[in-house]
Design an enzyme around this catalytic site. Structure first.
Site, short mmCIF file in Angstrom:
data_model
loop_
_atom_site.label_atom_id
_atom_site.label_comp_id
_atom_site.label_asym_id
_atom_site.label_seq_id
_atom_site.Cartn_x
_atom_site.Cartn_y
_atom_site.Cartn_z
CB SER A 117 -1.16 0.10 1.43
OG SER A 117 -1.65 -1.20 1.48
CG HIS A 138 -2.16 -0.35 -3.99
ND1 HIS A 138 -2.48 0.91 -3.71
CD2 HIS A 138 -2.51 -1.10 -2.94
CE1 HIS A 138 -2.91 0.99 -2.40
NE2 HIS A 138 -3.03 -0.17 -1.91
CD GLU A 150 -2.75 3.72 -6.40
OE1 GLU A 150 -3.04 4.97 -6.20
OE2 GLU A 150 -2.28 3.25 -5.39
CG ASN A 188 -3.07 3.77 0.95
OD1 ASN A 188 -3.80 4.29 1.93
ND2 ASN A 188 -2.89 2.70 0.47
P1 NAI Z 1 -3.34 -9.65 6.29
O1 NAI Z 1 -2.55 -9.64 7.70
O2 NAI Z 1 -4.77 -9.82 6.34
O3 NAI Z 1 -2.57 -11.08 5.47
C1 NAI Z 1 -1.25 -11.20 5.47
C2 NAI Z 1 -0.93 -12.70 5.07
O4 NAI Z 1 0.36 -12.83 4.70
C3 NAI Z 1 -1.17 -13.57 6.40
O5 NAI Z 1 -2.00 -14.77 5.97
C4 NAI Z 1 0.02 -14.13 6.75
O6 NAI Z 1 0.15 -15.56 7.39
C5 NAI Z 1 0.80 -14.20 5.40
N1 NAI Z 1 2.32 -14.28 5.42
C6 NAI Z 1 2.92 -13.24 6.34
N2 NAI Z 1 4.36 -13.57 5.79
C7 NAI Z 1 4.33 -14.49 4.97
C8 NAI Z 1 5.46 -15.05 4.22
N3 NAI Z 1 6.65 -14.76 4.22
N4 NAI Z 1 4.94 -16.08 3.16
C9 NAI Z 1 3.55 -16.53 2.94
N5 NAI Z 1 2.82 -15.87 3.65
C10 NAI Z 1 2.96 -15.04 4.64
O7 NAI Z 1 -2.69 -8.63 5.69
P2 NAI Z 1 -3.65 -7.66 4.07
O8 NAI Z 1 -4.35 -6.70 4.74
O9 NAI Z 1 -3.79 -8.93 3.33
O10 NAI Z 1 -2.36 -7.21 3.77
C11 NAI Z 1 -1.42 -7.37 2.80
C12 NAI Z 1 -0.69 -6.67 1.85
O11 NAI Z 1 -1.70 -6.02 1.19
C13 NAI Z 1 0.09 -5.51 2.64
O12 NAI Z 1 1.32 -5.15 1.94
C14 NAI Z 1 -0.96 -4.39 2.58
O13 NAI Z 1 -0.27 -3.16 2.74
C15 NAI Z 1 -1.43 -4.52 1.42
N6 NAI Z 1 -2.78 -3.98 1.17
C16 NAI Z 1 -3.85 -4.17 2.15
C17 NAI Z 1 -5.10 -3.55 2.13
C18 NAI Z 1 -6.08 -3.62 3.03
O14 NAI Z 1 -7.27 -3.03 2.99
N7 NAI Z 1 -5.73 -4.41 4.12
C19 NAI Z 1 -5.54 -2.82 0.78
C20 NAI Z 1 -4.35 -2.97 -0.25
C21 NAI Z 1 -3.18 -3.50 -0.18
#
Ligand code: NAI
Length: 282
Positions: A117, A138, A150, A188
């Site tokens: 993000s 993104h 994005e 963002n």
């Molecule tokens: P989340 O916390 O819901 O999920 C992250 C997942 O990654 C977890 O299931 C975790 O077990 C897994 N994980 C962590 N390290 C790992 C690895 N080395 N190998 C494989 N799996 C691994 O996080 P979320 O919200 O899905 O965010 C993920 C990314 O997306 C971040 O970079 C965030 O900034 C970006 N993002 C999030 C948005 C949102 O609204 N939550 C919107 C747009 C982008």
């Protein structure tokens, strides 16, 4: 030609992106190190597809085909694809380490896209031996519904890779927008103040969070800032706030709010933990 898309991280974003890839007709790999998250993603995707079936947007046969296009995996060695999109924790060192491991098992044309993000694509790619093949992709939350993506070209991303990802977004029925690798990209950066000013109002005792949401929604926003933060995840939103704040040399206007810091400390992360500003436990 792209036939297989790998998605790393089966959380809020990764599970949605995997659904988008499968609905777009691609063989899809969804990898997570946490088996519980993989199970949760499986159930979530099934539920979303059932919803589409109930709404007669897809047939029962299409639901089966889409779901069966997704392989849920937990071993990085099985993640071989033409495009790999990471959606893991918002920490540059974790993303760099992951891309390096993936580069070792994939061939020398695989594109590595980050769903970050707020982190700089240029700084992520500088830690990887194939920087020209690293790009930002993104998506917005919830990924199956939100059209915008994005596409972020880092300093070393090749034009060819950027164009391939731009075209892929269209194949996925998304609306891609090319962005410079600037802090917070476009959305963002603009949206930071939607959250931060709302939290300031509440911190200063000028309004309740419920009232702020109600008023913003009544004035035309689809979701008030507090509901939106609960949907995004307080940890993810704080990480973005911190990263944009650092990138702007700690300009006061981007300073993270004590309210969000407190929520993260209490593990009240929003919908994903059952409590954020609102309560989601029945
Ligand atoms: P989340 O916390 O819901 O999920 C992250 C997942 O990654 C977890 O299931 C975790 O077990 C897994 N994980 C962590 N390290 C790992 C690895 N080395 N190998 C494989 N799996 C691994 O996080 P979320 O919200 O899905 O965010 C993920 C990314 O997306 C971040 O970079 C965030 O900034 C970006 N993002 C999030 C948005 C949102 O609204 N939550 C919107 C747009 C982008």
């Amino acid at each position: 030609m792209i036939t297989t898309i790998g998605v790393i991280g089966a959380g809020t974003m990764g599970s949605g992106i995997a659904q988008v890839a499968a609905q777009g007709g691609f063989d899809t790999l969804l990898l997570d190190i946490n088996d519980d998250m993989l199970q949760k993603a499986k159930a979530g995707i099934q539920k979303n597809l059932q919803f589409l079936l109930d709404k007669q947007k897809i047939t029962a046969a299409e639901k089966e085909i889409i779901f069966n296009r997704i392989r849920f995996i937990n071993d990085i060695k099985d993640c071989i694809a033409e495009v790999i999109i990471e959606a893991i924790v918002e920490k540059p060192e974790a993303k760099i380490d992951l891309f390096n491991k993936l580069a070792q098992v994939n061939n020398n044309t695989t594109i590595f896209a980050s769903n970050t993000s707020s982190l700089s694509i240029s700084s992520i790619q500088s830690g990887i031996p194939c920087p020209a093949r690293v790009v930002g992709m993104h998506f917005f939350n919830p990924a199956p519904l939100m059209k915008l993506v994005e596409v972020v070209q880092g300093d070393q991303t090749s034009d060819e890779v950027t164009q391939t990802i731009y075209a892929l977004c269209k194949q996925l029925h998304k609306t891609p927008v090319l962005c410079k690798d600037a802090p917070g990209f476009i959305v963002n950066r603009v949206a930071r103040h939607y959250y931060l000013e709302a939290m300031k109002l509440v911190e200063q005792g000028n309004a309740s969070f419920e009232n702020v949401d109600a008023i913003m929604e009544a004035s035309g926003f689809k979701m008030g800032p507090f509901k939106l933060m609960d949907l995004i995840g307080m940890d993810v939103n704080l990480a973005v706030s911190q990263s944009v704040y650092e990138a702007f040399n700690k300009e006061e206007r981007f300073k993270p709010s004590p309210l969000q810091i407190d929520k993260v400390a209490k593990n009240e992360l929003g919908k994903k933990t059952g409590k954020g500003f609102y309560d989601y436990k029945n």
